[in-house]
Design an enzyme around this catalytic site. Structure first.
Site, PDB file in Angstrom:
ATOM      1  CG  MET A 100       4.465  -5.944   6.620  1.00  0.00           C
ATOM      2  SD  MET A 100       4.628  -7.388   5.569  1.00  0.00           S
ATOM      3  CE  MET A 100       4.462  -6.662   3.965  1.00  0.00           C
TER       4      MET A 100
ATOM      5  CG  ASN B  39       9.798   1.330   2.572  1.00  0.00           C
ATOM      6  OD1 ASN B  39       9.177   1.388   1.532  1.00  0.00           O
ATOM      7  ND2 ASN B  39      10.903   1.993   2.754  1.00  0.00           N
TER       8      ASN B  39
ATOM      9  CG  HIS C 263       3.758   4.996   2.478  1.00  0.00           C
ATOM     10  ND1 HIS C 263       2.444   5.172   2.842  1.00  0.00           N
ATOM     11  CD2 HIS C 263       3.856   3.704   2.058  1.00  0.00           C
ATOM     12  CE1 HIS C 263       1.769   4.057   2.622  1.00  0.00           C
ATOM     13  NE2 HIS C 263       2.602   3.134   2.166  1.00  0.00           N
TER      14      HIS C 263
ATOM     15  N   GLY D  81       0.867   7.295   4.152  1.00  0.00           N
ATOM     16  CA  GLY D  81      -0.318   6.470   4.432  1.00  0.00           C
ATOM     17  C   GLY D  81      -0.223   5.839   5.821  1.00  0.00           C
ATOM     18  CG  HIS D  82       2.767   2.924   6.711  1.00  0.00           C
ATOM     19  ND1 HIS D  82       3.607   2.984   5.617  1.00  0.00           N
ATOM     20  CD2 HIS D  82       2.293   1.652   6.742  1.00  0.00           C
ATOM     21  CE1 HIS D  82       3.641   1.818   5.016  1.00  0.00           C
ATOM     22  NE2 HIS D  82       2.853   0.987   5.668  1.00  0.00           N
TER      23      HIS D  82
ATOM     24  CD  GLN E  61       1.988 -10.336   5.357  1.00  0.00           C
ATOM     25  OE1 GLN E  61       1.794 -10.359   6.562  1.00  0.00           O
ATOM     26  NE2 GLN E  61       1.606  -9.309   4.611  1.00  0.00           N
TER      27      GLN E  61
ATOM     28  CG  ASP F 175      -3.146  -3.476   1.803  1.00  0.00           C
ATOM     29  OD1 ASP F 175      -2.717  -3.920   0.733  1.00  0.00           O
ATOM     30  OD2 ASP F 175      -2.493  -2.697   2.528  1.00  0.00           O
TER      31      ASP F 175
ATOM     32  CG  LEU G 146       0.882   7.660  -0.701  1.00  0.00           C
ATOM     33  CD1 LEU G 146       1.266   8.468   0.550  1.00  0.00           C
ATOM     34  CD2 LEU G 146       1.736   8.099  -1.885  1.00  0.00           C
TER      35      LEU G 146
ATOM     36  CB  SER H 166       6.226  -0.295   1.100  1.00  0.00           C
ATOM     37  OG  SER H 166       5.731   0.250   2.302  1.00  0.00           O
TER      38      SER H 166
HETATM   39  O1  PAF Z   1      -0.571  -4.497   5.592  1.00  0.00           O
HETATM   40  C1  PAF Z   1       0.509  -4.889   6.060  1.00  0.00           C
HETATM   41  O2  PAF Z   1       1.478  -4.142   6.153  1.00  0.00           O
HETATM   42  C2  PAF Z   1       0.642  -6.315   6.543  1.00  0.00           C
HETATM   43  O3  PAF Z   1      -0.077  -7.188   5.750  1.00  0.00           O
HETATM   44  C3  PAF Z   1       0.271  -6.499   8.039  1.00  0.00           C
HETATM   45  C4  PAF Z   1      -1.182  -6.169   8.301  1.00  0.00           C
HETATM   46  C5  PAF Z   1       1.161  -5.610   8.898  1.00  0.00           C
HETATM   47  C6  PAF Z   1       0.494  -7.950   8.452  1.00  0.00           C
HETATM   48  O4  PAF Z   1       1.806  -8.345   8.262  1.00  0.00           O
END
Ligand code: PAF
Length: 282
Positions: A30, A32, A34, A36-37, A61, A152, A186, A188
């Site tokens: 989504m 932003n 960091h 972790g991404h 969501q 998550d 970490l 967002s």
């Molecule tokens: O973890 C997230 O950033 C979101 O829930 C995802 C998996 C991109 C779905 O919108």
């Protein structure tokens, strides 16, 4: 790195990569971004030849009282980070591209079992929104593998279940949680914390670690242990949403016989809801 905004352009770019014999990895986000991404993108690069990331703040969501409007949107900085991490293609659709027929009539994907309780209990409809957008994104990108963060944990379980149940030919890869030096996972949403809250936040991970130590040390009275854990969080100024010990394979409540465990926590610090988890084996 190209940025595309339409499904048509996305499909054309992925088809070109495929026609060159490339294996496709996908990292949905989504934005932003960091560290972790970036670790997810790096893992994707190790496992495939062509990495597609998406940035889409998915309205489906978010609950009505949640932070959809204020969720940080930092496209230019994100593009730079993705480029630096070796991402090949960014899909950045707007809401109309993802939901051209509106969201009310949108077909939903609802994963049973693992979606229930924990974040699914506190955020009704959240995992239907996640499962729906992830299924749509999977169908748009058609990757060989997709990488998600273990922070998550329940979301990852939901996605593994939907891939299994809908026979999607995609390998799901989990990446361990990236943490700040003081242990804070970490996220967002950490950006919402003021200085004092940021200093308090590592108590979440410390509490998880202490609980895991107690269980490893032989403690099996989970309800009592979890009450103690909640008291620790409250004493530090957090408002626990849940703190639970589950079987890490299926997220069912842990019993004395459970050997593969995950402790999951969600707690509010001011208005910010933070989540974390710790997996371990006995
Ligand atoms: O973890 C997230 O950033 C979101 O829930 C995802 C998996 C991109 C779905 O919108």
């Amino acid at each position: 790195m190209n940025t595309v905004k339409t499904v048509l352009d996305l499909r054309a770019a992925v088809a070109r990569a495929r026609s060159e014999g490339k294996r496709i990895a996908f990292v949905p986000t989504m934005g932003n971004l960091h560290a972790g991404h970036i670790a997810l993108v790096e893992k994707a690069r190790q496992r495939a030849d062509f990495v597609v990331a998406s940035i889409f703040v998915n309205p489906l969501q978010f609950g009505p009282q949640e932070d959809l409007a204020s969720y940080p949107r930092t496209l230019t900085a994100d593009q730079e980070k993705l480029l630096g991490a070796g991402c090949h293609l960014l899909f950045h659709p707007d809401v109309e591209e993802m939901y051209p027929h509106g969201m009310d009539g949108q077909t939903r994907v609802s994963v049973r079992g693992v979606s229930e309780g924990l974040c699914g209990g506190s955020r009704p409809g959240h995992f239907d929104g996640v499962a729906t957008v992830v299924t749509k994104l999977f169908n748009m990108v058609q990757p060989d593998i997709a990488v998600f963060g273990e922070k998550d944990f329940q979301q990852l379980a939901v996605i593994r279940t939907l891939v299994r149940d809908l026979n999607l030919p995609i390998q799901i890869v989990g990446e361990p949680t990236a943490r700040a030096e003081d242990g804070l996972a970490l996220s967002s949403r950490n950006g919402y914390l003021d200085e004092t809250q940021r200093a308090t936040a590592p108590v979440l991970y410390r509490t998880l670690t202490q609980l895991a130590e107690a269980i490893r040390g032989g403690e099996r009275d989970y309800p009592r242990l979890l009450e103690q854990g909640k008291s620790t969080l409250e004493a530090a100024g957090l408002r626990p949403d849940y703190l639970e010990v589950r079987d890490s394979n299926d997220l069912r409540p842990a019993t004395e016989a459970t050997r593969q465990l995950v402790i999951l926590v969600a707690a509010f610090l001011g208005k910010t809801r933070l989540i974390d988890n710790l997996t371990f084996e006995l």
